[in-house]
Write a protein that holds these residues in place. Structure first.
Motif, PDB file in Angstrom:
ATOM      1  N   PHE A   1      -4.885 -51.356 -12.734  1.00  0.00           N
ATOM      2  CA  PHE A   1      -3.642 -52.111 -12.873  1.00  0.00           C
ATOM      3  C   PHE A   1      -3.959 -53.500 -13.417  1.00  0.00           C
ATOM      4  O   PHE A   1      -5.104 -53.946 -13.390  1.00  0.00           O
ATOM      5  N   ALA A   2      -2.909 -54.180 -13.858  1.00  0.00           N
ATOM      6  CA  ALA A   2      -3.028 -55.580 -14.240  1.00  0.00           C
ATOM      7  C   ALA A   2      -1.838 -56.315 -13.641  1.00  0.00           C
ATOM      8  O   ALA A   2      -0.709 -55.832 -13.706  1.00  0.00           O
ATOM      9  N   ALA A   3      -2.101 -57.457 -13.012  1.00  0.00           N
ATOM     10  CA  ALA A   3      -1.009 -58.247 -12.422  1.00  0.00           C
ATOM     11  C   ALA A   3      -0.514 -59.247 -13.459  1.00  0.00           C
ATOM     12  O   ALA A   3      -1.270 -60.109 -13.899  1.00  0.00           O
ATOM     13  N   ALA A   4       0.765 -59.123 -13.833  1.00  0.00           N
ATOM     14  CA  ALA A   4       1.284 -59.921 -14.940  1.00  0.00           C
ATOM     15  C   ALA A   4       1.319 -61.413 -14.619  1.00  0.00           C
ATOM     16  O   ALA A   4       1.028 -62.241 -15.478  1.00  0.00           O
ATOM     17  N   ASP A   5       1.655 -61.762 -13.368  1.00  0.00           N
ATOM     18  CA  ASP A   5       1.866 -63.191 -13.100  1.00  0.00           C
ATOM     19  C   ASP A   5       0.586 -63.994 -12.952  1.00  0.00           C
ATOM     20  O   ASP A   5       0.587 -65.201 -13.125  1.00  0.00           O
ATOM     21  N   THR A   6      -0.535 -63.328 -12.614  1.00  0.00           N
ATOM     22  CA  THR A   6      -1.786 -64.076 -12.460  1.00  0.00           C
ATOM     23  C   THR A   6      -2.821 -63.695 -13.515  1.00  0.00           C
ATOM     24  O   THR A   6      -3.877 -64.313 -13.606  1.00  0.00           O
ATOM     25  N   GLY A   7      -2.561 -62.652 -14.286  1.00  0.00           N
ATOM     26  CA  GLY A   7      -3.537 -62.209 -15.285  1.00  0.00           C
ATOM     27  C   GLY A   7      -4.733 -61.517 -14.666  1.00  0.00           C
ATOM     28  O   GLY A   7      -5.818 -61.471 -15.255  1.00  0.00           O
ATOM     29  N   SER A   8      -4.551 -60.956 -13.456  1.00  0.00           N
ATOM     30  CA  SER A   8      -5.667 -60.320 -12.753  1.00  0.00           C
ATOM     31  C   SER A   8      -5.797 -58.851 -13.136  1.00  0.00           C
ATOM     32  O   SER A   8      -4.799 -58.176 -13.398  1.00  0.00           O
TER      33      SER A   8
ATOM     34  N   ILE B   1       1.719 -54.563 -13.366  1.00  0.00           N
ATOM     35  CA  ILE B   1       2.477 -54.667 -12.123  1.00  0.00           C
ATOM     36  C   ILE B   1       2.916 -56.129 -12.088  1.00  0.00           C
ATOM     37  O   ILE B   1       2.130 -57.000 -12.465  1.00  0.00           O
ATOM     38  N   PRO B   2       4.165 -56.422 -11.685  1.00  0.00           N
ATOM     39  CA  PRO B   2       4.612 -57.817 -11.807  1.00  0.00           C
ATOM     40  C   PRO B   2       3.693 -58.835 -11.130  1.00  0.00           C
ATOM     41  O   PRO B   2       3.312 -59.822 -11.730  1.00  0.00           O
ATOM     42  N   SER B   3       3.325 -58.549  -9.857  1.00  0.00           N
ATOM     43  CA  SER B   3       2.569 -59.569  -9.117  1.00  0.00           C
ATOM     44  C   SER B   3       1.591 -58.905  -8.150  1.00  0.00           C
ATOM     45  O   SER B   3       1.796 -57.771  -7.713  1.00  0.00           O
ATOM     46  N   LEU B   4       0.533 -59.636  -7.764  1.00  0.00           N
ATOM     47  CA  LEU B   4      -0.401 -59.115  -6.758  1.00  0.00           C
ATOM     48  C   LEU B   4       0.323 -58.807  -5.446  1.00  0.00           C
ATOM     49  O   LEU B   4      -0.072 -57.902  -4.714  1.00  0.00           O
ATOM     50  N   ALA B   5       1.398 -59.541  -5.178  1.00  0.00           N
ATOM     51  CA  ALA B   5       2.147 -59.301  -3.943  1.00  0.00           C
ATOM     52  C   ALA B   5       2.797 -57.915  -3.940  1.00  0.00           C
ATOM     53  O   ALA B   5       3.181 -57.403  -2.891  1.00  0.00           O
ATOM     54  N   ASP B   6       2.916 -57.291  -5.116  1.00  0.00           N
ATOM     55  CA  ASP B   6       3.504 -55.947  -5.198  1.00  0.00           C
ATOM     56  C   ASP B   6       2.490 -54.832  -4.897  1.00  0.00           C
ATOM     57  O   ASP B   6       2.851 -53.659  -4.912  1.00  0.00           O
TER      58      ASP B   6
END
Lengths: 165, 455
Positions: free
Chosen positions: B208-215, B245-250
């Protein structure tokens, strides 16, 4: 969930993932546990950055400065997750995340008040501004790539001990 | 791999696979083990259906706004210090990676498991440029030594038994023969540890890739993924655009669903979250991180009727329960991705002209839909593809004529009864006319039709 329940849940789930699970109270107890867990005389990487690591370090006469040369890493980790029996290693504060990867035996100390109940609780804390590396570690390195038969210790540690202190 | 003019030969591959007893035994063992482990892993989870709904909704949201999430990821990963490259197809992606590696003089490459790199056939391109590329996931290492392609997206060497692996290791690595998985694993650890420490670069995929942090988020068990992404000075990650995925929190629900669906584990041994390269004050991380975002037809799929396949998180559960996959194994499908999700992606990514035979590789039983953690409507999509296959003229004319005839006969009780009597009487002739594929394998009809026996 209260502190002791969290700790018991974390240790139970860590043990279910084939980690050695230990609970200690006080520094004396921690050192005694480390004495039992770490084979005497083996080259140990213990960064000595936190209070607990400073207390543990003198226990190992054969301390090495580079985790690459160690057979055992003894370190305090960022935290733990009760839900999955996971320890959380982060690169924050100049921590080498490989310390828990290269040596064959990883001993992770986690403070009782650093156990998160769920994955959600941990991610809520780190999601906003994550450090370069966060690694959730659950049990030793493993594979089932040959006939789906579990083999422990592939490229990472073949032995993981977690100590709640 | 794409670009071949001839169509995939699923039918003849499957025919051969069905006769391969070793393969059948390995597949049965794998399917049974995975099936049981998956069920056991989900049993103690209280709200599985709600969890699947949430995960499905997040994937749906990502697809609805995919270009925005991709742009956001590019911006945040760049801010974190990574260099992001966008590749419209396989050729571009391979060349970007070759150039990154060649410009830095990289010769020895260690690789983590990546189905996207298989999709673009990356290894051959790098090897042609004189680089040594070593697969480090045990299953991938086994098939690389053998010169084969993966036959399962999670367990690439699932088609091999321990004796075959033991023989391979003793022949190729010069170690004493053993068929004990623990001994074989130790051998791989020893050989590959040396490769990790001397590698110029690591190439990995990402789950996966987290969109908001670029992780980047990677799920692994062996530790090779951690090695590849943190030990060499240069890390190149290749992933397809829909892995946002929008955010790591997801992530909590995906961490709960993916390993349980894939291998029946509560969580994989390692879940790595990598945000940018090593920064000042860090003791960990590659000094340089390049991320290659591959489109390779995804944007086109997104605009079409079968877009929901892009929700797929590559757990492999659908193939483990698929009666076709369980019987013929992954190689019969002929391209990178096997099983229900695989035949859909194969058709959409390589085109109907090449892949129309694999559109048949499903019984439409729906077991895949039952287990899909993010509720991809796999059967609906396979039906869409079958309609397209007919519309675009790729169906077998004999089959089409036969079905038209059957339609007529089945609609009339008199004709149907006559048909039954004729088929019973002239079965040996029908078998010959129908060909070996279908009629030749069917049991002869009963002398007295059931309709006449029934009250």
């Amino acid at each position: 969930m209260s502190g002791p329940d969290l700790s018991a849940r974390f240790l139970g789930n860590a043990a279910a993932a084939a980690a050695g699970a230990h609970s200690v109270s006080g520094t004396g107890d921690l050192l005694a546990a480390l004495g039992r867990i770490v084979p005497a005389g083996s080259p140990v990487y213990c960064p000595g950055l936190t209070e607990l690591e400073k207390a543990a370090a003198p226990l190992f006469p054969n301390r090495v400065a580079d985790c690459m040369a160690a057979e055992v890493t003894v370190e305090e980790v960022f935290g733990a997750i009760a839900e999955t029996g996971t320890i959380v290693c982060v690169s924050e504060g100049g921590r080498a995340v490989q310390a828990g990867l290269l040596p064959a035996h990883h001993v992770a100390i986690v403070r009782r008040d650093r156990i998160f109940a769920t994955l959600d609780d941990l991610l809520a804390v780190v999601a906003g501004a994550p450090p370069t590396n966060i690694t959730l570690v659950t049990g030793p390195s493993r594979t089932a790539d040959i006939e789906l038969t579990l083999a422990i210790g592939v490229h990472g540690p073949e032995r993981l001990d977690v100590i709640v202190a | 791999m794409s670009g071949a003019q001839t169509s995939l030969s699923f039918r003849s591959n499957a025919g051969k696979a069905v006769g391969n007893q070793k393969l059948r035994a390995a597949m049965k063992h794998a399917a049974d083990t995975f099936g049981t482990k998956r069920i056991d892993a989900f049993a103690p989870v209280a709200d599985v259906e709600a969890m699947r709904d949430r995960a499905s909704a997040i994937r749906e949201e990502v697809l609805k706004n995919l270009p925005r999430y991709v742009d956001q990821f590019v911006a945040s990963a760049t801010r974190a210090g990574a260099t992001v490259h966008r590749a419209k197809d396989a050729t571009v992606a391979k060349e970007i990676i070759r150039k990154i590696l060649a410009d830095r003089g990289a010769r020895r490459i260690v690789k983590g498991k990546s189905m996207v790199s298989e999709e673009v056939d990356l290894n051959a391109h790098l090897e042609a440029a004189g680089m040594e590329v070593v697969e480090t996931d045990l299953g991938e290492y086994i098939i690389q030594l053998e010169g084969e392609a993966p036959s399962h997206i999670i367990v690439p060497a699932i088609h091999k038994d321990r004796r075959q692996v033991g023989k391979l290791f003793s022949e190729r690595l010069g170690v004493p023969y053993s068929d004990d998985p623990q001994v074989l694993t130790r051998t791989a650890r020893k050989v590959l540890r040396e490769k990790f420490l001397s590698a110029d670069a690591g190439v990995s995929g990402a789950n996966f890739a987290a969109a908001d942090t670029g992780s980047l988020v990677l799920f692994t068990n062996e530790g090779n993924g951690r090695m590849v992404t943190t030990v060499p000075p240069l890390h190149v990650a290749i992933l397809s655009i829909e892995k946002m995925i929008p955010s790591l929190a997801d992530f909590p629900d995906f961490i709960r669903l993916l390993p349980r669906s894939a291998t029946g584990q509560t969580i994989t041994s390692y879940v790595s979250v990598i945000t940018g390269p090593r920064k000042p004050g860090d003791a960990t991380g590659a000094k340089e991180l390049h991320i290659v975002l591959l489109d390779n037809g995804r944007t086109e799929i997104l605009g079409g009727e079968s877009r929901d396949i892009l929700k797929c998180i590559r757990c492999g559960a659908c193939m483990n329960v698929c009666p076709v996959y369980r019987t013929v194994g992954g190689h019969a499908y002929g391209w990178t991705y096997p099983g229900p999700m695989g035949l859909i992606l194969t058709t959409l990514l390589t085109g109907m002209a090449k892949s129309h035979p694999v559109v048949d590789a499903s019984t439409l039983c729906g077991a895949c839909v039952d287990v899909c953690p993010v509720r991809v409507p796999l059967v609906d999509i396979i039906l869409q593809l079958r309609r397209r296959k007919v519309r675009e003229g790729f169906s077998d004319p004999k089959e089409k004529a036969g079905m038209a005839l059957f339609g007529k006969v089945a609609a009339s009780p008199a004709l149907f009864a006559l048909g039954q009597r004729l088929a019973g009487r002239f079965w040996p002739v029908v078998r010959v006319l129908g060909g070996k594929d279908v009629a030749g394998r069917m049991p002869a009809p009963a002398k007295t039709p059931f309709r006449r026996k029934a009250p």
